[in-house]
Every structure is written in C-alpha cells, then in structure tokens.
Design a protein around this motif. Structure first.
Motif, short mmCIF file in Angstrom:
data_model
loop_
_atom_site.label_atom_id
_atom_site.label_comp_id
_atom_site.label_asym_id
_atom_site.label_seq_id
_atom_site.Cartn_x
_atom_site.Cartn_y
_atom_site.Cartn_z
N LYS A 326 -20.28 20.86 -15.51
CA LYS A 326 -19.68 21.00 -16.84
C LYS A 326 -18.59 19.96 -17.02
CE LYS A 326 -20.02 25.48 -19.10
NZ LYS A 326 -21.03 24.88 -19.95
N THR A 327 -18.57 19.33 -18.19
CA THR A 327 -17.39 18.52 -18.51
C THR A 327 -16.31 19.50 -18.97
OG1 THR A 327 -18.01 18.27 -20.84
CG2 THR A 327 -18.84 16.61 -19.32
N THR A 328 -15.06 19.19 -18.66
CA THR A 328 -14.02 20.13 -19.09
C THR A 328 -13.07 19.42 -20.03
OG1 THR A 328 -12.52 19.54 -17.30
CG2 THR A 328 -14.05 21.35 -16.88
N ASN A 331 -9.88 17.68 -18.94
CA ASN A 331 -9.85 16.26 -18.63
C ASN A 331 -9.94 15.51 -19.95
OD1 ASN A 331 -10.80 13.55 -18.17
ND2 ASN A 331 -11.13 14.15 -16.05
N LYS A 332 -8.87 14.85 -20.32
CA LYS A 332 -8.76 14.27 -21.66
C LYS A 332 -9.85 13.24 -21.97
CE LYS A 332 -5.04 16.41 -23.15
NZ LYS A 332 -5.33 17.61 -23.93
N ALA A 334 -12.87 13.69 -21.54
CA ALA A 334 -14.02 14.42 -22.04
C ALA A 334 -13.66 15.30 -23.21
CB ALA A 334 -14.60 15.26 -20.90
N GLY A 336 -13.77 14.98 -26.26
CA GLY A 336 -14.74 15.03 -27.35
C GLY A 336 -16.04 15.72 -26.97
N LEU A 337 -16.21 16.06 -25.70
CA LEU A 337 -17.51 16.56 -25.25
C LEU A 337 -17.61 18.08 -25.24
CD1 LEU A 337 -18.08 14.01 -22.34
CD2 LEU A 337 -19.13 13.94 -24.60
N LYS A 338 -16.55 18.75 -25.68
CA LYS A 338 -16.59 20.19 -25.93
C LYS A 338 -17.14 21.04 -24.80
CE LYS A 338 -16.77 20.03 -30.92
NZ LYS A 338 -17.56 20.29 -32.11
N LEU A 340 -19.43 20.58 -22.81
CA LEU A 340 -20.88 20.52 -22.60
C LEU A 340 -21.17 20.21 -21.13
CD1 LEU A 340 -21.92 18.44 -25.72
CD2 LEU A 340 -22.67 20.78 -25.21
N ILE A 345 -26.04 17.43 -22.27
CA ILE A 345 -25.90 16.08 -22.84
C ILE A 345 -27.22 15.32 -22.74
CG2 ILE A 345 -24.71 13.86 -22.60
CD1 ILE A 345 -22.21 15.53 -21.72
N VAL B 103 -26.74 9.50 -17.77
CA VAL B 103 -26.31 10.82 -17.31
C VAL B 103 -27.41 11.44 -16.47
CG1 VAL B 103 -25.55 13.12 -18.03
CG2 VAL B 103 -24.94 11.11 -19.40
N THR B 136 -20.68 7.76 -24.55
CA THR B 136 -20.91 9.15 -24.13
C THR B 136 -21.27 9.25 -22.65
OG1 THR B 136 -21.70 9.69 -26.34
CG2 THR B 136 -22.27 11.24 -24.60
N LEU B 139 -18.18 8.43 -20.39
CA LEU B 139 -17.12 9.46 -20.42
C LEU B 139 -17.58 10.73 -19.71
CD1 LEU B 139 -15.57 9.10 -23.98
CD2 LEU B 139 -14.93 7.99 -21.83
N SER B 140 -18.85 11.11 -19.89
CA SER B 140 -19.36 12.30 -19.21
C SER B 140 -19.29 12.11 -17.70
CB SER B 140 -20.83 12.56 -19.58
OG SER B 140 -21.04 12.45 -20.95
N SER B 143 -15.57 11.82 -16.38
CA SER B 143 -14.75 13.04 -16.39
C SER B 143 -15.20 13.98 -15.28
CB SER B 143 -14.78 13.71 -17.76
OG SER B 143 -16.08 14.13 -18.07
N VAL B 144 -16.51 14.12 -15.10
CA VAL B 144 -16.99 15.02 -14.03
C VAL B 144 -16.63 14.47 -12.65
CG1 VAL B 144 -19.04 15.98 -12.90
CG2 VAL B 144 -18.87 16.02 -15.40
N GLU B 147 -12.84 14.85 -11.93
CA GLU B 147 -12.44 16.25 -11.65
C GLU B 147 -12.90 16.68 -10.26
OE1 GLU B 147 -10.45 18.38 -13.42
OE2 GLU B 147 -10.08 16.55 -14.57
N TYR B 174 -5.53 7.40 -21.69
CA TYR B 174 -5.73 8.31 -20.57
C TYR B 174 -5.26 7.67 -19.26
CZ TYR B 174 -8.09 11.21 -17.10
OH TYR B 174 -8.36 12.00 -16.01
N LEU B 416 -25.75 17.64 -30.50
CA LEU B 416 -24.74 18.22 -29.60
C LEU B 416 -23.52 18.73 -30.36
CD1 LEU B 416 -24.82 15.61 -26.68
CD2 LEU B 416 -25.88 17.86 -26.72
N ILE B 418 -21.07 17.05 -31.51
CA ILE B 418 -19.83 16.43 -31.01
C ILE B 418 -19.44 15.28 -31.93
CG2 ILE B 418 -20.09 17.07 -28.60
CD1 ILE B 418 -21.22 14.26 -28.04
#
Lengths: 418, 418
Positions: A326-328, A331-332, A334, A336-338, A340, A345, B103, B136, B139-140, B143-144, B147, B174, B416, B418
C-alpha cells in the motif's frame, strides 16, 4: 483464459467467418492426424506430449537432479526461448537459470565465475540443446563451458550434462561417448514448435516447475472450446496482414511475460515471414513482431498512440495477488495516491491504456491468464502454436521451414573456413 | 568511431545532399546557440555538460557515496534508460544497479528482499528521478520503497536518498523536508535528452564509471568532424522515412549494447512519432523502431532476410579483447571449429551477417565503437541526440514534445480517482 477483442472496422464478423471457412480442410486434417496420433506430420507437436516415454524421462531426470542449485541451458532460438518464457513467470528462486545463447566471451566469463563458486559439481546441471546437433553458437559455447568446468570440477561434471536434440547427430554420439545423458526429440518437430518436448520440459522439470500442469493446459488447447477460438484468432491475423498492418506488438502488460513475447515473436516471424507461398508466388503481406511492456508507455508509447503507422496489439497479462504494497499518504511523495495499493495502480494503468486504445481506435486483442500459471502458460502456448499453423495455412506459406537464414550461415562458414 | 553504409539504390548522394542543404539554417541556429551557451532552447542538452555546477555536484556526491554496494534507480523512460544503457556496457561488478521503472509489486518484493540483506543503510543509495515530479509509477515505487527501507534501516536511510528532477516540484519540497539530497535538472531539457545531465551522470558516477570520459565524448559530438556525419545520417533517416520504410532495427551485435538500443528507441519513437507537423499537417511517414541482438538471427532473422517488408538496420558493436576462450578440437563437440576462439567466431558471424545483408540488398548503417568505451558511448549518444533533432527538423515535427501519451494518463487517473 479471458480473451477480448477490439477490431479495425474493416475486420467484420463476415470477413472472419469467410477465413474460418477456408480453414475447414486443414482443421479436419489435424483432427484426423491427432486421432491417429500420426507422428509423421509437423503438426505432431500439438499432441506429442501424450507420449509416455517423454513423461518417464522427465520424472527420472527430475528425480536424479532434484537438489541442484543452478541450471545452465546452452541453446539458441527454439532451444531456449520456451524455457526462459515459462521460467520468467514461475520462478520462485528455487533453482537459478542461466542461458548461453549467442557467442559472447564476456557472458561466458561472467557465468564461469559464478559457477566456479559452487563447491560440488552435483549442484549444477547443464542442458545442451541443439536440434540439428550442428548449431555453431551452441557447439562453441558448450565445448568451452564443458572444458572449463572439467578443469575445475574434474570428470564428474560429465554426470551433470544432459544433451537434447535429434537422434543420430554428432551430439548424440558425443553424449554417449562420455556417458552423459542424451534425450532425443522427435525429428519432425521444428525447434520453434518444441516447447512441449524434451527441449522445454526437461529444463522446466529441473527448475522445479509443474510440467504436468503445463502439459495438461497445452493439450487442452486442442479441445473444441479453445480450438474454435484459435481458428478465429488466426482469421483475424490473416485479415490484419491482408489489410496491410505493418506491425505486431506483443504487449506484456505484466512485465514477467516479456520473454513469452520473445517466444511468440520467434514463432510468428520464422513461420510467417516467408518470401514466397508454397506455390512460389511472392508474399506481399508482413507484420514485423515487436515486444512491449508498460515501460514502453514511456518510450514507444507516443508513436503507438500517434496512429501514424498500423499496429495490431496483443495485450497479455495475469493478476498476481501474492505480493502487494500500500502507498501511504503519510509519505508525502504519495499524497496524491490516496493510499492505493500497487496492484490497484497497475489495474488502473491497464484500464487507462485499454481505454486510450479504444478512444484512438487502435485495434487489439487482450488475453488475461486466469487459471493456475503453469496450466495457463501451457494452454496459451498450445493455442499460439496452432494459431500460427492456421495463419500460415491461410497465407499459403510453409509454417515449418526457415529458408532465408541459411545465407548468413554459409557466409560465416566461408569466412571462418569451417 | 567507424561508420559504414550500405544504401537502398534510391538513397543517392544527390538526395542526401539535398536534405543536408535543407538542414543548413537549423545547424547554424544550433551553432550560434552553442556559442552563446543559450540555456533557453531545448537543444541546450547538446552543450549543457560544460556546466560547472554539474561537475562539482557529481564529484561531491561520488565522494560521499564512494563505498556503496548497490544503487537503486527509481525512474522510467528518459529517467533510467541512459543509465542502464551505459552501465550495461561498463559494468565490472563494482556496484550493483537495480531499476524500478513500471509498477510491479513482484519486482519490488524481490528487490526489497535483496536490499534487506545489507547490514547498513550506507551500503545503499537510492536515486529517485522524475523530471515533472509527478510520474505516477515513480512516486508509487519511491514511496513504498522508502517506507519499507525506513522500517528496516531507520531514519538514516534518508541520507542515502538522492532526488533528481525539475526545480520547484513536490519532489524537491519533499527532499528538502527530509533533508535528503536534491539535484536540479534544467527544465528546458526533455527527459529523453537528459542522459548528460544529473539524470544520467549522477547514477553513473555512483556506479563508479568515468563520467569525465563520457562527457568528453559527448561534447566532441559537436565538433565539425562528427557534426557533419550526423547531418548525413539524419538526411538518410529522413530519406528512408520518405521512401516508406516501415521498420527501424537497432541491431546490437554486441549483446551488451541492447539497452543502448532501448535508449535510442525511446529517443527515436517519442521524437519522430508525431501525428502532425508543426503546421498541423498529418505526418505520413513512420518507422517503428525495434531492437535485435545476434540471438534474433534465430528468431526474427528469417523475416528480415525474407525481404517481405522494409527494414532499415542500424548495426552497432564494439570489440572487447578482455575476454576470450579457445575452442579445442580435443573436445569432440568442437571438432568442426578448428580451434577457433570465441572472438574469432563472433567476428565471422558479423562478417557473415553483413555479407548476407549486402547480397540480399538490405540497407544498413554499421557503427563500431573503437575508442575507450566511456568516451565512445558519450560520442555515440551525443551524435544520436543531435541526429534525431536534425531528422525532426527535416520532417518538420516537434522533436521535444510527446502529446499523445497524455490520454492514457488521464484515463488512468479517472479510473483511480486520483
């Protein structure tokens, strides 16, 4: 297997039906050959895996080599593409696969470094695969690798070698001389049609994959349900060719299907890329197959979507729910990725691309492999082999030869004086 | 750099000259911009690496991270293809490169497993590259990965992150917020033209490659000697397009040049694959670029040699004398190979293929990289960037935009929400 279509408006139900009618006789011929288990026709590949000897060979070798860590396949074209395609999807890190296909001293040096780190020869197996027993690349790679490994591990490396190819070639003789395993493939089955013979199945069994499931899917491709779909697909291919489409894009939306694209590309290009028909008339229709993954949305995508040339697209994918993240929002990056997940995605990307193809009226077929992966791959490959045979029949070309590749081989041998 | 040509008989000296004449004004414009070091034009990419700040950034970062074992590049398209292309050639196993482009939860899971085996965060560096700061996929993935690594290594992972992209995006914000490195790329330089900016040069420096040599070759591409060749090459490309060639085959005869083919394919397809000219007229000429290696002699080769469709081929190779192995007659498998070495066999294959192309009258250009590899790659890439700009000028299309890829992105975002 879930298949959907979005066609050029010139490809109508009527034109498809008319092509299917033309296939009638050939389909009947294959049906009869299959019932008689006729081993004298090149279409034998479609039902060959029923063969009992094959199964006992596979079981025996898989047992002998069940503890290996690393499998090297030395072979090129039809001798390695099927294995690579299936392993790329099923790989769970149990046994490592390396391939030596073309001649590259660099690749060989890197591989040797890696292999010499193993303590015992029994941790390795080398499959040497050459249908003709005379493929220059394969013989060069095999002879060097064997000599180097013999130097390192001693004569016991011979017990780790498995030779696969037509009977009665120099390779068979050599295997017998050094008391290594030799497994015959049926002479009538061409290299690019050989994934469900010893050529594909022995390496796959050694890699720990479920060859029974694969074969079960492969043989199901001959069932009415799938055979009918295959006839339709061939009709479409023939129509896109006839309507002057220039490009065929195998779009592996799941990136692990990229090598399946390479397998199909060989099958397609070598079988349909013929200068003349069986009657010697010049062939005028050709699509050149290429391969994409979603990475190419950021590369060739612009050209595809510009619609300035004609491309028929073959989306192939599968859902894999084993892994997800999951993107969270915390973490700024992501934000925009709500929240997801990566799988969500990917699904969105797929939908977005399909939607864009429809809006731009770019024709495609889309296949989703939705049963167990070994079964789905068997079914897919069995259907595709048959599809190419049918399409060649509609084009009146020989699906089973490759006459134009001899020239560079002759010239190479002249230069090397071999 | 050794370049030779074998042309379609319709591509004559006269037609080439006429195209070159048409390029006169654009060449002059670029020359003047270069003299003034004009940073407001998209052609800035051709001379940007003279920039002093860039060099000090590279030196500083290379020093800070000189002991890393593994570099992860998160980026797609222009953000990673150049780095991969160069690293594939220069890789000597010093630092491992992994890339997260599209992704894929599976790829991410496999990579995480590998990264978590390192004892300290300081053994890793992660470059997150997004020109727009809003890709997209990037960033996906970023961010994953961040984290997960933070969870494993703690906050100190932030010191191992380098963000690269246009100034004033969310990504820059960021990076600053978490006190990670941020390096700006010039906004005017498009992603596919950015290999000689921070986008390519910082990862390459971190991988231990000689960026000075690379830049020196890259800048030499603007010298008269090479600029003249580039103008001729563009004239040829425009002529093959005009003569309705459908396919462009980047033939990496040395397999380690395959990713260079992917880099060029993006450059070619995104720059030339346009629906309309700058004046809004429909574009009618298109070649779809594909990539081959000698492996494809056993795959698409039959179709190429059949000559049933029009392919312009771009052979690229280099000699590598670092590694070689002799086949020995004493190994009976190689008894026909007369003790030839693998390098000799490769040379024979190359000669055989070139000979067959000539006999079949299949047009090509052939480039042999014959100076130090970092220099040669810089020169090659600099020449190719310029070549595509020139060709776009001859076709009257915008080499620097990619208008048709927005559609699938919009549709994806709709799906999505978004």
């Amino acid at each position: 297997m879930n298949i959907s279509y979005f066609d050029d408006s010139r490809i109508t139900e009527k034109t498809i039906k008319s092509k299917i009618t033309k296939l009638g006789q050939y389909r009947q011929e294959i049906r009869e050959n299959m019932e008689e288990n006729n081993s004298d026709v090149p279409e034998y590949s479609l039902y060959y895996p029923k063969d009992f000897t094959l199964h006992s060979n596979i079981t025996e070798l898989a047992k002998t080599y069940k503890n290996i860590k690393h499998l090297v396949v030395i072979g090129i074209g039809g001798s390695n593409l099927g294995t690579e395609a299936i392993h790329q999807v099923l790989d769970e890190g149990k046994v490592k696969l390396s391939v030596l296909d073309t001649v590259s001293a660099y690749n060989l040096a890197v591989l040797l470094d890696e292999l010499k780190k193993y303590k015992k020869a029994t941790q390795l197996t080398i499959c040497i695969i050459s249908k003709s027993g005379s493929t220059t690349e394969t013989l060069s790679n095999a002879s060097v690798l064997i000599e180097e490994l013999k130097h390192h591990f001693g004569e016991e490396i011979n017990q780790q070698l498995i030779f696969i190819g037509d009977p009665k070639t120099e390779v068979e003789k050599y295997a017998k001389k050094i008391s290594a395993h030799y497994v015959a493939m049926p002479k009538i089955i061409g290299g690019r049609y050989s994934v469900a013979t010893a050529v594909g199945l022995i390496p796959l069994a050694l890699l720990g994959h479920d060859t029974d499931e694969f074969i079960s899917g492969y043989l199901d491709a001959s069932k009415d349900e799938y055979e009918t779909i295959t006839a339709e697909n061939s009709a479409r291919l023939a129509l896109y060719l006839q309507n002057k489409y220039h490009h065929y894009n195998f779009f592996a939306f799941e990136p692990r299907l990229e090598k399946l694209g390479e397998w199909y590309r060989q099958l397609f290009a070598e079988s349909l890329g013929k200068e003349t028909t069986k009657n010697g008339k010049p062939v005028k229709d050709a699509m050149l197959p290429t391969i994409s993954t979603p990475v190419e949305l950021h590369s060739v995508g612009q050209l595809y979507f510009s619609k300035i040339t004609t491309v028929y697209t073959d989306f192939v994918t599968f859902d894999d729910e084993k892994f997800d993240f999951k993107t969270t929002k915390s973490n700024k990056l992501a934000s925009g990725l709500k929240n997801l997940s990566l799988q969500e995605i990917v699904t969105g990307l797929y939908g977005g691309v399909i939607g864009a193809y429809q809006e731009r009226e770019l024709p495609y077929r889309a296949t989703i492999l939705d049963e167990s992966l070994p079964y789905s791959l068997g079914l897919f490959m069995g259907m595709r082999l048959r599809e190419i045979m049918y399409t060649a029949n509609l084009m009146d070309v020989n699906a089973f030869d490759q006459p134009n590749v001899e020239l560079y081989k002759i010239k190479t041998k002249e230069i090397l004086k071999i």
